[in-house]
Design a protein around this motif. Structure first.
Motif, short mmCIF file in Angstrom:
data_model
loop_
_atom_site.label_atom_id
_atom_site.label_comp_id
_atom_site.label_asym_id
_atom_site.label_seq_id
_atom_site.Cartn_x
_atom_site.Cartn_y
_atom_site.Cartn_z
N LEU A 31 -24.03 43.36 18.84
CA LEU A 31 -23.44 43.07 18.72
C LEU A 31 -22.12 44.77 19.50
N ARG A 32 -23.05 45.80 18.78
CA ARG A 32 -22.16 47.29 18.68
C ARG A 32 -23.38 47.72 20.74
N ARG A 33 -24.55 47.11 20.65
CA ARG A 33 -25.85 47.65 21.62
C ARG A 33 -24.43 46.83 23.17
N ILE A 34 -24.49 45.63 22.66
CA ILE A 34 -23.39 44.86 24.35
C ILE A 34 -22.25 46.00 24.05
N SER A 35 -21.38 46.37 23.15
CA SER A 35 -20.31 47.05 23.79
C SER A 35 -20.63 48.62 24.43
N THR A 36 -21.53 48.81 24.03
CA THR A 36 -21.77 50.04 24.20
C THR A 36 -22.14 50.29 25.91
N GLN A 37 -23.07 49.57 26.50
CA GLN A 37 -23.35 48.59 27.32
C GLN A 37 -22.38 48.13 28.81
N LYS A 38 -21.60 47.43 27.67
CA LYS A 38 -20.48 47.16 28.55
C LYS A 38 -19.69 48.99 28.51
N LYS A 39 -19.04 49.55 27.59
CA LYS A 39 -18.61 50.77 27.95
C LYS A 39 -19.36 51.59 29.19
N ALA A 40 -20.45 51.49 29.50
CA ALA A 40 -21.20 52.20 30.23
C ALA A 40 -20.95 52.14 31.56
N LEU A 41 -21.12 50.48 31.91
CA LEU A 41 -20.99 49.59 33.05
C LEU A 41 -18.96 50.24 33.29
N GLU A 42 -18.31 49.90 32.18
CA GLU A 42 -17.49 50.52 32.74
C GLU A 42 -16.45 51.67 33.36
#
Length: 667
Positions: free
Chosen positions: A428-439
């Motif tokens: 979940l943390r990795r997904i959150s980090t990737q989402k933030k990077a994509l944004e």
């Protein structure tokens, strides 16, 4: 196992006497306790100090009979201390009573007085002298508890002593505390914790340069490795310990280490080497009156003779140890002999004798120790009484094994569940980090499109209009206007080329494909090549370019450095008024050469300068005279990539940019 390390109490006599005086007057003197005139107080204290000094000399001379007689007389006058001594004074006297009783082997009375001393420590004001006295009292109390087998209480007292040092983690007294805490953990089988404290002991010994302390560290590690079955590593440490003790003439410690080294050799079946280490140890220990080492040597000889199948010689050695047991200052070594005999008879299956020795062993312990070791007593009793019921015991063992398997399966399931939960959290943390990077990537892309829409579209429209004007001037034969259009067309195309160059560099930087390849470069050549691109634009605006840089070499990536200079010179020319000047100078900094570019324009908006100091949030920006962001951000990034920096500020005439480039001589 060696006993806890204790200070040389004869050496501390003067220091602790001074500590007692400071504690007395630091706490307000006798007037804080029972009223006592100064004359009677001085006479009492002087008398006791002289007596304690004399008894300490008896203890050092091993004159135990005289020490016991004087101690008896001192005990009979104890009521006098209670009436005329306040808490700090009585703590000092109780401490010495504990020392004397310990030396005489009376651990019960030693613990009694030690507890009295510890109970009165809180009444002391923490001066440097009182700190030494307090931690010495706690260290001694911990040693008594350990000798009686109360290791948990011993560790508790040692940690209490540690608390007095608070932030002072490089005090030499802490070495003893680390040593003793690690010793206790080693004895009770907490070997990982023991290793941690022994490592802290070693690190602080090294930090403070206490070279004669390395012997104790290596001895501790040798005993730790012996207890964990790593005999080869233990031999290495014991040899180093012996070398240090020999170097600093600590013969008693060297003798003890040689005895313990023999035990390692016996465990490795290197019996000849063990015998060599043990030769003469009993006689030398007896001559030096080192009774603990004497008993350890007797136990080692017992093990050696058993390993060679000579049980008669083995028991002769153990009898030698028992014959000197009354001279030892504690009952700890007697317990060690009994433990070894109990284990021997248990391995032989002679439970009656094992039980007899166990009974004798427990008879010399106090009630607290008996309570702590009661489970072992019951275990031996059961073995003796149920020797004829092997079938029932086997059935119970099978049942216990089944129960352990169930518990193991339950524990494994619990561990697996925890791991799954941890894995889900990590995902979940990795997904959150990737989402933030994509944004962030999408936001950067939007800002980039804004630049393309404004800074690129505007000059393209201008080119389209220029094309119509050129056609018009051709029809009318207006040569002068055609020349002006040609200059403007060149300037517009240069702006478009500069913008496209920055966009390409930005794309390469953000895709992590840019590489840093430094080499020695001449500053004058870098500046000259950067100016060559923009001379036409400067001439079109009648801008005077002044260059004054030194003949010096820097260590940079040529492409990155060129991009930085081109961007900054381009901005200076772009926003400088017609007919003004752009100055390019240089100066030396201790490790850098600083290229300084100054224009006479309106300066750079402060919000743009502030944004350059932020993370990539302000990576690009666009629009007219506000379009500084992308070029300056690239310049800032490339300057740092070359281990330099870019400093931008506004002065009265315009903007000043300073590029710090590392000098080649320092690389």
């Amino acid at each position: 196992m060696a006993p806890l390390h204790k200070k040389d109490y004869g050496y501390l006599m003067v220091l602790l006497w001074a500590a007692a005086l400071v504690s007395i007057w630091g706490c307000g003197g006798p007037n804080n306790g029972v009223a006592l005139n100064e004359g009677s107080y001085s006479a009492l204290y002087d008398s006791l100090s002289v007596e304690v000094t004399y008894m300490d000399s008896l203890m050092e001379a091993d004159n135990l009979l005289a020490l016991e007689n004087r101690l008896q007389q001192l005990t009979e006058s104890e009521e006098l201390w209670l009436r005329h001594m306040d808490a700090p004074e009585y703590a000092w006297m109780s401490f010495w009573m504990a020392i004397f009783h310990t030396r005489l082997g009376d651990l019960h009375e030693a613990k009694h007085y030690s507890e009295r001393a510890v109970a009165r420590l809180d009444s002391l004001r923490m001066t440097p002298y009182n700190l030494t006295f307090t931690t010495t009292v706690l260290n001694n109390a911990a040693g008594i508890e350990a000798e009686m087998g109360n290791y948990s209480r011993s560790i508790e007292l040692l940690f209490r002593a540690m608390e007095y040092y608070k932030g002072d983690t490089i005090n030499e007294d802490i070495i003893d505390l680390y040593n003793n805490i690690g010793h206790n953990y080693n004895v009770i089988g907490e070997h990982d914790l023991a290793a941690q404290y022994f490592e802290r002991q070693r690190a602080l010994t090294w930090q403070l340069g206490v070279e004669n302390g390395y012997g104790r560290y290596h001895r501790n590690m040798g005993e730790l490795y012996y207890n964990t079955g790593r005999y080869e590593a233990g031999v290495d440490h014991m040899k180093q310990a012996a070398d240090y003790f020999r170097r600093f003439e600590q013969s008693d410690e060297e003798l003890y280490v040689n005895t313990m080294l023999a035990q390692h050799y016996i465990a490795l079946d290197r019996l000849d080497e063990a015998e060599k280490r043990l030769q003469g140890n009993l006689q030398q220990a007896e001559r030096l009156q080192l009774w603990e080492t004497y008993v350890e040597a007797a136990i080692s000889l017992f093990e050696l003779h058993l390993a060679r199948g000579n049980e008669a010689a083995a028991f002769a050695s153990i009898e030698q140890g028992l014959s000197r047991i009354h001279l030892n200052n504690t009952a700890r070594m007697q317990l060690k002999i009994y433990d070894r005999l109990i284990r021997y008879y248990e391995e032989k299956g002679v439970f009656q004798k094992a039980f007899n020795y166990l009974t004798e062993r427990n008879s010399i312990q106090d009630s607290a120790f008996n309570a702590e070791k009661g489970d072992f007593m019951r275990e031996m009793t059961v073995k003796y009484e149920t020797d004829r019921k092997n079938d029932q015991i086997s059935q119970l063992e099978l049942e216990n094994q089944r129960e352990r398997r169930v518990k193991t399966a339950y524990l494994a399931g619990l561990v697996l569940l925890v791991l799954i939960v941890l894995l889900v959290i990590v995902l979940l943390r990795r997904i959150s980090t990737q989402k933030k990077a994509l944004e962030e990537v999408n936001a950067t892309k939007d800002r980039l499109f804004s630049i393309i829409a404004h800074d690129l579209r505007s000059p393209m429209i201008a080119l389209q209009g220029m094309g119509n004007l050129i056609g018009h001037y051709l029809k009318n034969g207006n040569r002068e206007k055609l020349l002006q259009m040609g200059n403007k067309t060149g300037e517009t195309l240069a702006r478009i080329n500069h913008l496209l160059d920055n966009l390409l560099n930005w794309a390469v930087t953000n895709s992590n494909r840019i590489t840093y390849n430094p080499m020695e470069q001449r500053v004058s050549k870098l500046v000259e090549e950067a100016l060559a691109v923009h001379k036409a634009a400067a001439e079109a605006k009648d801008i005077c370019l002044t260059v004054d840089v030194d003949a010096v070499s820097v260590w940079v990536d040529m492409n990155m450095a060129a991009t930085v200079l081109r961007n900054l010179i381009s901005n200076a020319i772009k926003y400088a008024p017609e007919g003004s000047a752009v100055t390019i100078g240089g100066a030396f900094d201790p490790d850098y050469y600083v290229v300084r570019i100054q224009d006479e324009g309106g300066g750079i908006p402060q919000e743009v300068i502030d944004a350059l100091q932020q993370p990539a949030g302000a990576l690009v920006s666009g629009g007219s005279r506000q379009g500084f962001g992308l070029g300056l951000r690239l310049a800032m990034y490339f300057a740092k990539k070359n281990y330099g920096q870019l400093m931008i500020r506004n002065e009265m005439k315009g903007a000043v940019a300073e590029i710090y480039l590392p000098l080649a001589v320092h690389n």
